[in-house]
Design a protein around this motif. Structure first.
Motif, PDB file in Angstrom:
ATOM      1  N   ALA A 278     -26.080 -14.425  -2.501  1.00  0.00           N
ATOM      2  CA  ALA A 278     -26.781 -14.071  -4.069  1.00  0.00           C
ATOM      3  C   ALA A 278     -28.523 -13.827  -3.285  1.00  0.00           C
ATOM      4  CB  ALA A 278     -26.979 -14.470  -5.157  1.00  0.00           C
ATOM      5  N   ASP A 279     -29.132 -15.182  -2.410  1.00  0.00           N
ATOM      6  CA  ASP A 279     -30.429 -15.251  -1.775  1.00  0.00           C
ATOM      7  C   ASP A 279     -30.676 -13.609  -0.784  1.00  0.00           C
ATOM      8  OD1 ASP A 279     -31.179 -17.274  -3.611  1.00  0.00           O
ATOM      9  OD2 ASP A 279     -30.729 -19.307  -2.379  1.00  0.00           O
ATOM     10  N   VAL A 280     -29.488 -13.918  -0.080  1.00  0.00           N
ATOM     11  CA  VAL A 280     -29.918 -12.473   0.970  1.00  0.00           C
ATOM     12  C   VAL A 280     -29.882 -10.925   0.303  1.00  0.00           C
ATOM     13  CG1 VAL A 280     -28.423 -11.109   2.914  1.00  0.00           C
ATOM     14  CG2 VAL A 280     -29.058 -14.207   3.224  1.00  0.00           C
ATOM     15  N   ALA A 281     -28.696 -11.046  -0.707  1.00  0.00           N
ATOM     16  CA  ALA A 281     -28.697  -9.852  -1.364  1.00  0.00           C
ATOM     17  C   ALA A 281     -29.643  -9.152  -2.138  1.00  0.00           C
ATOM     18  CB  ALA A 281     -27.239  -8.958  -1.886  1.00  0.00           C
ATOM     19  N   ALA A 282     -30.187 -10.239  -2.424  1.00  0.00           N
ATOM     20  CA  ALA A 282     -31.297 -10.650  -3.621  1.00  0.00           C
ATOM     21  C   ALA A 282     -32.721  -9.445  -2.772  1.00  0.00           C
ATOM     22  CB  ALA A 282     -31.862 -11.707  -4.282  1.00  0.00           C
ATOM     23  N   ARG A 283     -32.635  -9.532  -1.740  1.00  0.00           N
ATOM     24  CA  ARG A 283     -34.084  -9.445  -0.843  1.00  0.00           C
ATOM     25  C   ARG A 283     -33.757  -7.622  -0.521  1.00  0.00           C
ATOM     26  NH1 ARG A 283     -35.319 -11.984   4.185  1.00  0.00           N
ATOM     27  NH2 ARG A 283     -34.236 -14.148   3.869  1.00  0.00           N
ATOM     28  N   PHE A 284     -32.261  -6.919  -1.332  1.00  0.00           N
ATOM     29  CA  PHE A 284     -32.148  -5.824  -0.853  1.00  0.00           C
ATOM     30  C   PHE A 284     -31.914  -4.475  -2.396  1.00  0.00           C
ATOM     31  CE2 PHE A 284     -31.841  -7.763   2.926  1.00  0.00           C
ATOM     32  CZ  PHE A 284     -32.196  -7.164   4.149  1.00  0.00           C
ATOM     33  N   ALA A 285     -31.658  -6.043  -2.978  1.00  0.00           N
ATOM     34  CA  ALA A 285     -31.547  -5.610  -4.301  1.00  0.00           C
ATOM     35  C   ALA A 285     -29.876  -5.227  -5.029  1.00  0.00           C
ATOM     36  CB  ALA A 285     -31.783  -4.384  -5.502  1.00  0.00           C
ATOM     37  N   ALA A 286     -29.425  -5.594  -3.831  1.00  0.00           N
ATOM     38  CA  ALA A 286     -27.450  -5.438  -3.833  1.00  0.00           C
ATOM     39  C   ALA A 286     -26.980  -5.600  -5.121  1.00  0.00           C
ATOM     40  CB  ALA A 286     -27.695  -5.505  -2.103  1.00  0.00           C
TER      41      ALA A 286
ATOM     42  N   VAL B 103     -18.518   0.787  -8.244  1.00  0.00           N
ATOM     43  CA  VAL B 103     -19.182   2.104  -9.344  1.00  0.00           C
ATOM     44  C   VAL B 103     -20.371   1.755  -9.628  1.00  0.00           C
ATOM     45  CG1 VAL B 103     -18.177   3.454 -10.958  1.00  0.00           C
ATOM     46  CG2 VAL B 103     -16.302   3.252  -8.609  1.00  0.00           C
ATOM     47  N   ALA B 104     -20.106   0.981 -10.929  1.00  0.00           N
ATOM     48  CA  ALA B 104     -21.749   0.805 -10.918  1.00  0.00           C
ATOM     49  C   ALA B 104     -22.719   0.400 -10.295  1.00  0.00           C
ATOM     50  CB  ALA B 104     -21.274  -0.581 -11.991  1.00  0.00           C
ATOM     51  N   ALA B 105     -22.666  -0.364  -9.385  1.00  0.00           N
ATOM     52  CA  ALA B 105     -23.198  -0.517  -8.361  1.00  0.00           C
ATOM     53  C   ALA B 105     -23.245   0.696  -7.151  1.00  0.00           C
ATOM     54  CB  ALA B 105     -23.110  -2.074  -7.427  1.00  0.00           C
ATOM     55  N   ARG B 106     -22.740   1.344  -7.066  1.00  0.00           N
ATOM     56  CA  ARG B 106     -23.051   3.069  -6.242  1.00  0.00           C
ATOM     57  C   ARG B 106     -23.844   3.861  -7.007  1.00  0.00           C
ATOM     58  NH1 ARG B 106     -17.751   6.084  -7.080  1.00  0.00           N
ATOM     59  NH2 ARG B 106     -18.851   7.308  -9.275  1.00  0.00           N
ATOM     60  N   ASP B 107     -23.484   3.793  -8.444  1.00  0.00           N
ATOM     61  CA  ASP B 107     -24.009   4.575  -9.375  1.00  0.00           C
ATOM     62  C   ASP B 107     -25.786   4.120  -9.237  1.00  0.00           C
ATOM     63  OD1 ASP B 107     -21.961   5.851  -9.343  1.00  0.00           O
ATOM     64  OD2 ASP B 107     -21.683   5.772 -11.876  1.00  0.00           O
ATOM     65  N   ALA B 108     -25.748   3.032  -9.349  1.00  0.00           N
ATOM     66  CA  ALA B 108     -27.366   2.143  -8.954  1.00  0.00           C
ATOM     67  C   ALA B 108     -27.917   2.810  -8.608  1.00  0.00           C
ATOM     68  CB  ALA B 108     -27.249   0.750  -9.989  1.00  0.00           C
ATOM     69  N   ALA B 109     -27.367   2.573  -6.556  1.00  0.00           N
ATOM     70  CA  ALA B 109     -27.838   2.463  -5.556  1.00  0.00           C
ATOM     71  C   ALA B 109     -28.147   3.649  -5.213  1.00  0.00           C
ATOM     72  CB  ALA B 109     -27.031   1.789  -4.321  1.00  0.00           C
ATOM     73  N   LEU B 110     -27.339   5.109  -5.952  1.00  0.00           N
ATOM     74  CA  LEU B 110     -27.871   6.178  -5.789  1.00  0.00           C
ATOM     75  C   LEU B 110     -28.772   6.557  -6.526  1.00  0.00           C
ATOM     76  CD1 LEU B 110     -23.903   8.438  -6.152  1.00  0.00           C
ATOM     77  CD2 LEU B 110     -25.294   8.175  -4.098  1.00  0.00           C
ATOM     78  N   ARG B 111     -28.826   6.613  -7.637  1.00  0.00           N
ATOM     79  CA  ARG B 111     -30.032   6.648  -9.229  1.00  0.00           C
ATOM     80  C   ARG B 111     -31.558   6.549  -8.005  1.00  0.00           C
ATOM     81  NH1 ARG B 111     -26.370   5.224 -12.980  1.00  0.00           N
ATOM     82  NH2 ARG B 111     -27.318   2.819 -13.629  1.00  0.00           N
ATOM     83  N   ARG B 112     -31.626   4.885  -7.387  1.00  0.00           N
ATOM     84  CA  ARG B 112     -32.764   4.033  -7.676  1.00  0.00           C
ATOM     85  C   ARG B 112     -32.951   5.060  -5.387  1.00  0.00           C
ATOM     86  NH1 ARG B 112     -29.510  -0.721  -5.851  1.00  0.00           N
ATOM     87  NH2 ARG B 112     -29.516  -1.067  -4.367  1.00  0.00           N
ATOM     88  N   SER B 113     -32.153   5.204  -4.982  1.00  0.00           N
ATOM     89  CA  SER B 113     -32.440   5.460  -4.076  1.00  0.00           C
ATOM     90  C   SER B 113     -32.217   7.717  -4.307  1.00  0.00           C
ATOM     91  CB  SER B 113     -30.837   5.770  -2.752  1.00  0.00           C
ATOM     92  OG  SER B 113     -30.307   6.402  -3.097  1.00  0.00           O
ATOM     93  N   GLY B 114     -32.615   7.931  -5.436  1.00  0.00           N
ATOM     94  CA  GLY B 114     -33.667   9.178  -5.654  1.00  0.00           C
ATOM     95  C   GLY B 114     -32.219  10.327  -4.982  1.00  0.00           C
ATOM     96  N   SER B 115     -30.771   9.945  -5.210  1.00  0.00           N
ATOM     97  CA  SER B 115     -29.762  10.499  -4.445  1.00  0.00           C
ATOM     98  C   SER B 115     -29.693  12.098  -6.209  1.00  0.00           C
ATOM     99  CB  SER B 115     -28.721  10.082  -4.518  1.00  0.00           C
ATOM    100  OG  SER B 115     -27.607  11.241  -4.156  1.00  0.00           O
ATOM    101  N   ASN B 116     -29.716  12.961  -5.092  1.00  0.00           N
ATOM    102  CA  ASN B 116     -29.555  14.886  -5.534  1.00  0.00           C
ATOM    103  C   ASN B 116     -27.877  14.268  -5.879  1.00  0.00           C
ATOM    104  OD1 ASN B 116     -29.137  17.311  -6.791  1.00  0.00           O
ATOM    105  ND2 ASN B 116     -29.630  18.315  -5.181  1.00  0.00           N
ATOM    106  N   GLY B 117     -27.566  14.507  -7.198  1.00  0.00           N
ATOM    107  CA  GLY B 117     -25.947  13.675  -7.322  1.00  0.00           C
ATOM    108  C   GLY B 117     -25.646  12.645  -6.228  1.00  0.00           C
TER     109      GLY B 117
ATOM    110  N   VAL C 148     -29.114   2.443   2.326  1.00  0.00           N
ATOM    111  CA  VAL C 148     -29.152   1.367   1.290  1.00  0.00           C
ATOM    112  C   VAL C 148     -27.979   0.622   0.988  1.00  0.00           C
ATOM    113  CG1 VAL C 148     -29.184   2.200  -1.358  1.00  0.00           C
ATOM    114  CG2 VAL C 148     -29.911   3.863   0.144  1.00  0.00           C
ATOM    115  N   PRO C 149     -28.249  -0.611   1.321  1.00  0.00           N
ATOM    116  CA  PRO C 149     -27.234  -1.480   1.401  1.00  0.00           C
ATOM    117  C   PRO C 149     -27.034  -2.189  -0.408  1.00  0.00           C
ATOM    118  CG  PRO C 149     -29.221  -1.996   2.202  1.00  0.00           C
ATOM    119  CD  PRO C 149     -29.260  -1.092   1.805  1.00  0.00           C
TER     120      PRO C 149
END
Lengths: 523, 523
Positions: B286-294, B185-199, B263-264
């Motif tokens: 971790a190194d792979v995920a870091a490329r996508f800020a996941a 949930v924390a990751a979801r909310d962060a990804a929504l914010r950084r991808s400019g999601s409307n709600g 959005v990974p």
């Protein structure tokens, strides 16, 4: 004592071979440790009345008392017990104290604690029926017993009256929040399906509803389940409904959303709100929701327990038309944490969203469809044997003692309410429905009142709360109802007797007199 | 005995005034009930070895033994204890039995059970620091101790090395599933914010990743958090990585999604999968995920405990670059259910999604920002004092005994593995990493093998498992790895000694010989 910049590597103690191999569950050790623990519990209950309810410790106090690095070698169990007594107990807020009147009491009983002890020793993980048949079946039985005590319709029970499996059923969870979450997810998935959503795309159209007095954890659960914050409707309540949900307002909100092309999905009705014990009208809410095929959940976490008494059962009228109801025996049915009972009318709607079927859990019993695998009605997979303590409470005390307990608490609350009403410096702010009295020092309207206007009243009541809680002789919490700062006096801590309620009232009166005197001196 | 068509109204017993008021927590009663419970536990541990591990009961057996309606009047506690012994125990799957080799063991210890008992008697609800300062602080301390044992970087601890608050921290939850859910949930909310999601509109673009060996509860947690089922990537694994996640395949999947405008968001890496104890390479993931800020979460539910031994710690290499890690002392660190420790590197990312602030929980300590309110790191509000048992385990046994326990289990598993390898009818299917041995009757390739081909091998191994489990003398579970049906032999039940492992092996050999003989007779 220690400090965190000590080298953590020191914890990697070399394994020094003892003469005896390490036996963590040696039966004699277990008995010896448990006897020490029982002695502690006995002393604790004998002395807790004299301990400050709310400790006067500062943040970080314990970290300064105990070593900051884990010990590398073993120590006699007495060391842990000594540190418990000397460092931990003085920093506890004593929920078991008879002088605890904050929040809701965490009621408890000898049978429940014994049941929890046995469960933690057996330490079964009853994710599937096969993984612990008796644990699953005793949980199911305890839930059906409780459903009968609550007068729930057979549609919520695991067994139909004919003895076979119906579509309904229950599960014991850890918290009301989890009950809300899993039912929200089931309702969400059903609404997505019926609104023809492509995957979860339609989630932006789903709306949920609850009165503004609903526990904040409901709004959090909605966010956890992915509902759009903009679609979570908090329906305003007021004094005209004693802060219960107004079905007309609910209908208006749901209809407006439906007219706007949104999908009303879920309504949470509360029986006994945390703030002031308001009661939403269950049947009327169900009738409104039915027009939109929305899921109705009843949160009766606290007051549900009172509904085992016929004179309170009317608060659940209409429950046969809702989809799910949860109530927490850990609040008011003398069952130690944690124990939240969730009942659903159609378990398939829940398991449809929550079922998993990994290879290593496959077994003939699950395949047969004859058993309940309780993992499919909760967030996680692992689960404790919580049914044991709940069953032991009902088995040992019976309906009679449980009702006596509820009635005794309500009678004590009534006594407190009468005392408040008898002193015109105070007022009872909302009607008392159960064993919670919401009261305050009243704003000055007559010569007898001590605080001029609402702002002054809030200041005086805050002052009263803080002074009371600092004495260590009582712990009360507060809320805001209709914009007014109010003290919550929750009766029912399991060691409480009328004398504790009366002492608290004397303390409240005395402290209020002091506040008046101090305010006079300040002028 | 009873039946559900008995009139539930009978449960509404009239309240008959007793001479004595009802005191559910009377200290003498508590002591008396608990002493009976301790006697039960002592007898249970003394006799559990001789009880059938897996009971031979049929679905519904308990409902036929116990009355189906709740009793209206009270009964001596001995009645509940009698029904426990006579009706419940015979239907238990005995996780505490030294002959239990299924799933993962639920390890336990005298110190843990004593700690749980005391916690259930104090029965505090530590949602905020103020509601139970010592409970919050002891939990924080226990988590920091464990972090040191695990060699976690200070960034995951509640206290920095300088003694102040860092941004990291931990919380004890009930299950790994909950740890996954709250971090998702924390990751979801962060990804929504950084991808400019409307709600939450952008949720359809968020993708999550895990190896196909990841626990099914991860995929369930994703659905609970509202991720689109179509966006949940299960990365295939194979024998070439011993069923661990291949970082190259992960990168390929994440890059393809990113290229497609998705959005990974989150990657779950497992250290010690439930199926076969495979280990995903934490640092490389971790190194792979870091490329996508996941967000990267490490699920070390079982094998995390082994990492308190330096020789196993390398499995966590790279953990300083992940966002969160959870491990469950209730699996392998001798702490009874439930106890899952979640550590996050930035608690604000978690509390940002999980914080609630209802009026009645407001207090000076929370307002000051100096304290941790643990309710904001979990699904629910209420919470048990789980830190006590975990602290008591470390305080009493120390790093040395805990390491000894892990090493003893691993040594016993190695013994079993050697026995399997010494009999050419069998094969070890995947490398043994910890104390789980995945083995099977091998398909016929040489004259010594008894099953021709994979289909025959599966049949023979299923037969072996079922016959073993029916004896009541051992309980093993199965899995499917790389398409092969495999038996899981998990060593580590807390009462287990090498003799139990050797007896189980003798039983396996004998039963296999019988299966061969029976197969011969069938021809």
């Amino acid at each position: 004592m220690g400090s965190l910049d000590a080298n953590p590597a020191a914890a990697y103690a070399a394994f020094a071979a003892d003469v005896e191999p390490f036996r963590p569950l040696d039966a004699d050790d277990v008995r010896s440790y448990l006897h020490k623990a029982v002695d502690f519990v006995y002393d604790y209950y004998k002395s807790v009345e004299s301990l400050p309810v709310l400790p006067g410790v500062e943040p970080g106090y314990l970290l300064r008392l105990l070593q900051s690095a884990p010990p590398s070698s073993s120590a006699p169990f007495d060391i842990a017990m000594k540190e418990l007594r000397e460092a931990v107990v003085p920093g506890m807020t004593h929920w078991a104290s008879p002088n605890f009147f904050a929040f809701f009491p965490a009621t408890n009983s000898a049978a429940a604690i014994a049941g929890e002890l046995i469960a933690s020793a057996m330490n079964t993980v009853g994710f599937t029926w096969q993984a612990a048949p008796a644990a699953t079946e005793l949980e199911v039985l305890a839930l059906d017993w409780l459903a009968q005590l609550l007068g729930l319709p057979a549609s919520f029970m695991n067994r139909t009256v004919a003895g076979g499996r119906g579509t309904g059923g229950g599960v014991i969870l850890g918290t009301t929040s989890e009950a809300m979450l899993v039912t929200l997810v089931a309702a969400r998935d059903a609404a997505l399906r019926r609104s023809g959503s492509n995957g979860v795309a339609g989630i932006t159209r789903l709306t949920v509803y609850a009165a503004d007095q609903t526990h904040s954890t409901f709004f959090k659960a909605c966010r956890l389940a992915g509902f759009d914050p903009a679609n979570i409707r908090s329906i305003p309540t007021g004094a005209e409904t004693d802060y219960g949900l107004d079905p007309a307002r609910l209908l208006e909100a749901m209809q407006a959303d439906a007219d706007a092309g949104l999908v009303p999905t879920y309504v949470c009705a509360t029986v006994g709100t945390t703030s002031s014990n308001a009661v939403d009208p269950v049947g009327a809410v169900a009738d409104v929701a039915a027009r939109f095929a929305a899921w109705v959940h009843v949160d009766a976490a606290y007051a549900g327990s009172a509904c085992i008494c016929p004179e309170f059962r009317h608060h659940l009228d209409g429950v046969e038309r809702v989809d799910s109801i949860s109530m927490s025996p850990h609040k008011w049915l003398m069952t130690c944490l944690d124990c939240t009972c969730l009942y659903v009318r159609d378990t398939h709607r829940l398991t449809g969203s929550l079922e998993t079927n990994p290879e290593y859990l496959k077994n003939h019993a699950s395949d047969s469809g004859e058993v309940t695998d309780l993992k499919d009605m909760q967030v996680g997979v692992g689960r404790r044997f919580r049914g044991l303590k709940l069953w032991m409470v009902m088995r040992t005390y019976g309906a009679g003692k449980l009702q006596e307990h509820i009635r005794s608490d309500v009678a004590m609350a009534k006594t407190f309410e009468d005392l408040v009403r008898g002193d015109d410096r105070f007022e009872v702010v909302v009607p008392r429905n159960f064993a919670l009295v919401c009261f305050r020092i009243r704003p000055r309207k007559s010569g007898a009142a001590i605080a001029a206007g609402e702002a002054e009243a809030e200041k005086a009541n805050r002052e009263l709360m803080e002074r009371l809680n600092k004495t260590g002789k009582a712990y009360v919490a507060h809320t805001v109802v209709g914009g007014r700062f109010v003290l919550r006096f929750a009766v029912g801590s399991s060691l409480q007797e009328e004398r504790h309620v009366r002492s608290a009232w004397e303390l409240i009166k005395k402290t209020t007199t002091e506040i008046v005197a101090d305010a006079g001196e300040d002028k």
